[in-house]
Write a protein that holds these residues in place. Structure first.
Motif, PDB file in Angstrom:
ATOM      1  N   PRO A  41     -59.118  11.509 -17.951  1.00  0.00           N
ATOM      2  CA  PRO A  41     -58.126  10.715 -17.225  1.00  0.00           C
ATOM      3  C   PRO A  41     -57.984  11.156 -15.767  1.00  0.00           C
ATOM      4  CG  PRO A  41     -57.039  12.350 -18.584  1.00  0.00           C
ATOM      5  CD  PRO A  41     -58.500  12.483 -18.874  1.00  0.00           C
ATOM      6  N   ALA A  42     -57.603  10.209 -14.898  1.00  0.00           N
ATOM      7  CA  ALA A  42     -57.413  10.500 -13.473  1.00  0.00           C
ATOM      8  C   ALA A  42     -56.193  11.385 -13.236  1.00  0.00           C
ATOM      9  CB  ALA A  42     -57.272   9.195 -12.698  1.00  0.00           C
ATOM     10  N   SER A  43     -55.236  11.329 -14.172  1.00  0.00           N
ATOM     11  CA  SER A  43     -54.073  12.233 -14.100  1.00  0.00           C
ATOM     12  C   SER A  43     -53.593  12.440 -15.524  1.00  0.00           C
ATOM     13  CB  SER A  43     -52.965  11.635 -13.235  1.00  0.00           C
ATOM     14  OG  SER A  43     -52.488  10.448 -13.828  1.00  0.00           O
ATOM     15  N   ILE A  44     -52.809  13.499 -15.717  1.00  0.00           N
ATOM     16  CA  ILE A  44     -52.365  13.847 -17.071  1.00  0.00           C
ATOM     17  C   ILE A  44     -50.846  13.794 -17.099  1.00  0.00           C
ATOM     18  CG2 ILE A  44     -52.413  15.646 -18.850  1.00  0.00           C
ATOM     19  CD1 ILE A  44     -55.061  16.628 -17.386  1.00  0.00           C
ATOM     20  N   GLU A  45     -50.326  12.739 -17.756  1.00  0.00           N
ATOM     21  CA  GLU A  45     -48.869  12.587 -17.808  1.00  0.00           C
ATOM     22  C   GLU A  45     -48.427  11.940 -19.120  1.00  0.00           C
ATOM     23  OE1 GLU A  45     -48.368  10.740 -13.981  1.00  0.00           O
ATOM     24  OE2 GLU A  45     -49.663   9.069 -14.496  1.00  0.00           O
ATOM     25  N   SER A  46     -49.245  12.091 -20.146  1.00  0.00           N
ATOM     26  CA  SER A  46     -48.872  11.663 -21.500  1.00  0.00           C
ATOM     27  C   SER A  46     -49.662  12.548 -22.470  1.00  0.00           C
ATOM     28  CB  SER A  46     -49.252  10.196 -21.730  1.00  0.00           C
ATOM     29  OG  SER A  46     -50.660  10.052 -21.736  1.00  0.00           O
ATOM     30  N   HIS A  47     -49.283  12.500 -23.743  1.00  0.00           N
ATOM     31  CA  HIS A  47     -50.022  13.276 -24.748  1.00  0.00           C
ATOM     32  C   HIS A  47     -51.438  12.720 -24.911  1.00  0.00           C
ATOM     33  CE1 HIS A  47     -46.531  15.624 -25.751  1.00  0.00           C
ATOM     34  NE2 HIS A  47     -45.816  14.517 -25.870  1.00  0.00           N
ATOM     35  N   TYR A  48     -51.561  11.398 -24.769  1.00  0.00           N
ATOM     36  CA  TYR A  48     -52.886  10.747 -24.862  1.00  0.00           C
ATOM     37  C   TYR A  48     -53.788  11.261 -23.740  1.00  0.00           C
ATOM     38  CZ  TYR A  48     -56.147   6.767 -25.312  1.00  0.00           C
ATOM     39  OH  TYR A  48     -57.249   5.968 -25.486  1.00  0.00           O
ATOM     40  N   ASP A  49     -53.254  11.253 -22.496  1.00  0.00           N
ATOM     41  CA  ASP A  49     -54.029  11.792 -21.356  1.00  0.00           C
ATOM     42  C   ASP A  49     -54.461  13.221 -21.646  1.00  0.00           C
ATOM     43  OD1 ASP A  49     -53.462   9.484 -19.879  1.00  0.00           O
ATOM     44  OD2 ASP A  49     -51.816  10.416 -18.749  1.00  0.00           O
ATOM     45  N   GLU A  50     -53.494  13.987 -22.150  1.00  0.00           N
ATOM     46  CA  GLU A  50     -53.772  15.414 -22.349  1.00  0.00           C
ATOM     47  C   GLU A  50     -54.889  15.613 -23.381  1.00  0.00           C
ATOM     48  OE1 GLU A  50     -50.382  18.085 -22.308  1.00  0.00           O
ATOM     49  OE2 GLU A  50     -51.326  19.215 -23.920  1.00  0.00           O
ATOM     50  N   ALA A  51     -54.802  14.876 -24.494  1.00  0.00           N
ATOM     51  CA  ALA A  51     -55.825  15.018 -25.539  1.00  0.00           C
ATOM     52  C   ALA A  51     -57.209  14.653 -24.996  1.00  0.00           C
ATOM     53  CB  ALA A  51     -55.468  14.130 -26.730  1.00  0.00           C
ATOM     54  N   LEU A  52     -57.275  13.598 -24.192  1.00  0.00           N
ATOM     55  CA  LEU A  52     -58.580  13.131 -23.708  1.00  0.00           C
ATOM     56  C   LEU A  52     -59.080  13.934 -22.501  1.00  0.00           C
ATOM     57  CD1 LEU A  52     -58.290   9.313 -24.336  1.00  0.00           C
ATOM     58  CD2 LEU A  52     -59.538  11.031 -25.642  1.00  0.00           C
ATOM     59  N   ALA A  53     -58.227  14.772 -21.927  1.00  0.00           N
ATOM     60  CA  ALA A  53     -58.662  15.657 -20.840  1.00  0.00           C
ATOM     61  C   ALA A  53     -59.359  16.902 -21.395  1.00  0.00           C
ATOM     62  CB  ALA A  53     -57.457  16.084 -19.994  1.00  0.00           C
ATOM     63  N   VAL A  54     -59.081  17.226 -22.656  1.00  0.00           N
ATOM     64  CA  VAL A  54     -59.562  18.500 -23.192  1.00  0.00           C
ATOM     65  C   VAL A  54     -61.089  18.578 -23.333  1.00  0.00           C
ATOM     66  CG1 VAL A  54     -59.432  20.063 -25.180  1.00  0.00           C
ATOM     67  CG2 VAL A  54     -57.337  19.128 -24.204  1.00  0.00           C
ATOM     68  N   PRO A  55     -61.810  17.540 -23.825  1.00  0.00           N
ATOM     69  CA  PRO A  55     -63.278  17.684 -23.904  1.00  0.00           C
ATOM     70  C   PRO A  55     -63.922  18.005 -22.547  1.00  0.00           C
ATOM     71  CG  PRO A  55     -62.565  15.831 -25.237  1.00  0.00           C
ATOM     72  CD  PRO A  55     -61.350  16.299 -24.468  1.00  0.00           C
ATOM     73  N   GLY A  56     -63.509  17.321 -21.487  1.00  0.00           N
ATOM     74  CA  GLY A  56     -64.073  17.601 -20.153  1.00  0.00           C
ATOM     75  C   GLY A  56     -63.764  19.020 -19.698  1.00  0.00           C
ATOM     76  N   LEU A  57     -62.546  19.452 -19.987  1.00  0.00           N
ATOM     77  CA  LEU A  57     -62.156  20.831 -19.648  1.00  0.00           C
ATOM     78  C   LEU A  57     -63.039  21.844 -20.388  1.00  0.00           C
ATOM     79  CD1 LEU A  57     -59.769  22.931 -18.669  1.00  0.00           C
ATOM     80  CD2 LEU A  57     -59.123  22.728 -21.053  1.00  0.00           C
ATOM     81  N   LEU A  58     -63.248  21.611 -21.693  1.00  0.00           N
ATOM     82  CA  LEU A  58     -64.047  22.562 -22.484  1.00  0.00           C
ATOM     83  C   LEU A  58     -65.504  22.566 -22.034  1.00  0.00           C
ATOM     84  CD1 LEU A  58     -62.530  22.032 -26.043  1.00  0.00           C
ATOM     85  CD2 LEU A  58     -62.058  23.878 -24.415  1.00  0.00           C
ATOM     86  N   ASP A  59     -65.983  21.410 -21.575  1.00  0.00           N
ATOM     87  CA  ASP A  59     -67.341  21.342 -21.042  1.00  0.00           C
ATOM     88  C   ASP A  59     -67.441  22.224 -19.788  1.00  0.00           C
ATOM     89  OD1 ASP A  59     -69.984  20.248 -21.005  1.00  0.00           O
ATOM     90  OD2 ASP A  59     -69.361  18.979 -19.325  1.00  0.00           O
ATOM     91  N   GLU A  60     -66.403  22.214 -18.955  1.00  0.00           N
ATOM     92  CA  GLU A  60     -66.410  23.064 -17.744  1.00  0.00           C
ATOM     93  C   GLU A  60     -66.339  24.554 -18.116  1.00  0.00           C
ATOM     94  OE1 GLU A  60     -67.133  22.308 -14.749  1.00  0.00           O
ATOM     95  OE2 GLU A  60     -67.183  20.149 -15.081  1.00  0.00           O
ATOM     96  N   ILE A  61     -65.624  24.875 -19.182  1.00  0.00           N
ATOM     97  CA  ILE A  61     -65.592  26.279 -19.635  1.00  0.00           C
ATOM     98  C   ILE A  61     -66.998  26.678 -20.118  1.00  0.00           C
ATOM     99  CG2 ILE A  61     -64.645  27.926 -21.322  1.00  0.00           C
ATOM    100  CD1 ILE A  61     -62.304  27.123 -19.715  1.00  0.00           C
ATOM    101  N   ALA A  62     -67.635  25.803 -20.909  1.00  0.00           N
ATOM    102  CA  ALA A  62     -68.980  26.120 -21.427  1.00  0.00           C
ATOM    103  C   ALA A  62     -69.961  26.323 -20.273  1.00  0.00           C
ATOM    104  CB  ALA A  62     -69.447  25.001 -22.363  1.00  0.00           C
ATOM    105  N   LYS A  63     -69.867  25.453 -19.235  1.00  0.00           N
ATOM    106  CA  LYS A  63     -70.745  25.625 -18.057  1.00  0.00           C
ATOM    107  C   LYS A  63     -70.429  26.946 -17.355  1.00  0.00           C
ATOM    108  CE  LYS A  63     -70.849  20.798 -16.672  1.00  0.00           C
ATOM    109  NZ  LYS A  63     -70.188  19.933 -15.710  1.00  0.00           N
ATOM    110  N   GLY A  64     -69.151  27.262 -17.242  1.00  0.00           N
ATOM    111  CA  GLY A  64     -68.727  28.507 -16.588  1.00  0.00           C
ATOM    112  C   GLY A  64     -69.294  29.734 -17.294  1.00  0.00           C
TER     113      GLY A  64
END
Ligand code: 2AL
Length: 243
Positions: A41-64
């Motif tokens: 999501p372009a911004s995180i301001e609901s539980h739905y946004d938050e849930a769908l932000a997590v895969p991209g975040l985890l991908d960045e951790i894996a790359k890190g």
């Protein structure tokens, strides 16, 4: 030392602002790599946004992990994906809500969180509870500003944040203010000037917390809960997440 600061939403202008705020407090010899995922999501301001932000975040951790990152900041006030990120990363992972609340607790008897939309207040209270910070948390107030409005030049967002912070000091008796969105990171100085109380920006607090944990040679315990996730197949859209 290499710290990766992950803005879990996909708005690059916000990532740039977050990176600048982290660099302003980082020690000489610390490199800040500020990124956002390309999916989510372009911004995180609901539980739905938050849930769908997590895969991209985890991908960045894996790359890190492949890039030799020493520690991570999750730069969104809901601390999305924090536990999962701790399972993946060998170094410490700190969310801005946890870092900001704990830092504020060093500075006064009580703090108020000033956040964006009223619908995010429940999550902030839930996190205060989780981190054992509710004895310090006097209130969570909302400015009713959508996250992305914080990035619009000439919008009244800044005045609204300052006004809500002023009310927090007057009406809640807050000794300390906590900015409840990574997109407010650049408002720390102006809010402090206008209210006369210490103002904690979670991006700065989390960056310094990760930096000091790494400097002390400390990382997440892998003994049990935060051990690496068990290898298994992930299907469909998540097939790339197989560990
Ligand atoms: C946030 C934040 O920090 N980043 C984002 O996209 N949403 N938090 C919030 N309370 O709105």
């Amino acid at each position: 030392m290499l710290i990766k600061v992950i803005n879990p939403n996909t708005t690059a202008s916000m990532t740039e602002k977050i990176g600048d705020c982290a660099r302003n407090v980082a020690a000489v010899g610390t490199t800040i790599h500020a990124v956002n995922p390309s999916m989510g999501p372009a911004s995180i301001e609901s539980h739905y946004d938050e849930a769908l932000a997590v895969p991209g975040l985890l991908d960045e951790i894996a790359k890190g992990e492949r890039d030799g990152v020493d520690g991570y900041v999750i730069a969104c006030f809901g601390d999305p994906g924090l536990d999962a990120a701790r399972e993946l990363a060998h170094g410490p992972v700190v969310g801005i809500a946890e870092a900001a609340m704990r830092t504020a607790s060093f500075l006064g008897r009580g703090f108020t969180v000033v956040t964006t939309l009223g619908r995010t207040r429940g999550r902030a209270w839930e996190l205060a509870h989780r981190y054992g910070m509710d004895p310090f948390c006097r209130n969570v107030r909302a400015c009713e500003i959508p996250v992305l409005e914080l990035d619009v030049q000439g919008s009244p967002a800044q005045e609204k944040v300052v006004e809500e912070c002023r009310l927090a000091v007057e009406e809640d008796g807050a000794d300390v203010l906590v900015l409840g969105c990574a997109g407010m990171a650049d408002l720390c100085g102006i809010v402090a000037d206008q209210t006369g109380v210490p103002v904690v920006d979670g991006v700065a607090a989390a960056t310094k917390t990760v930096e000091s944990l790494v400097a002390m040679g400390l990382a997440t315990s892998t003994r049990s809960e935060y051990g690496a996730p068990l290898p298994k197949q992930y299907g469909g859209l998540l097939s790339d997440f197989t560990v």
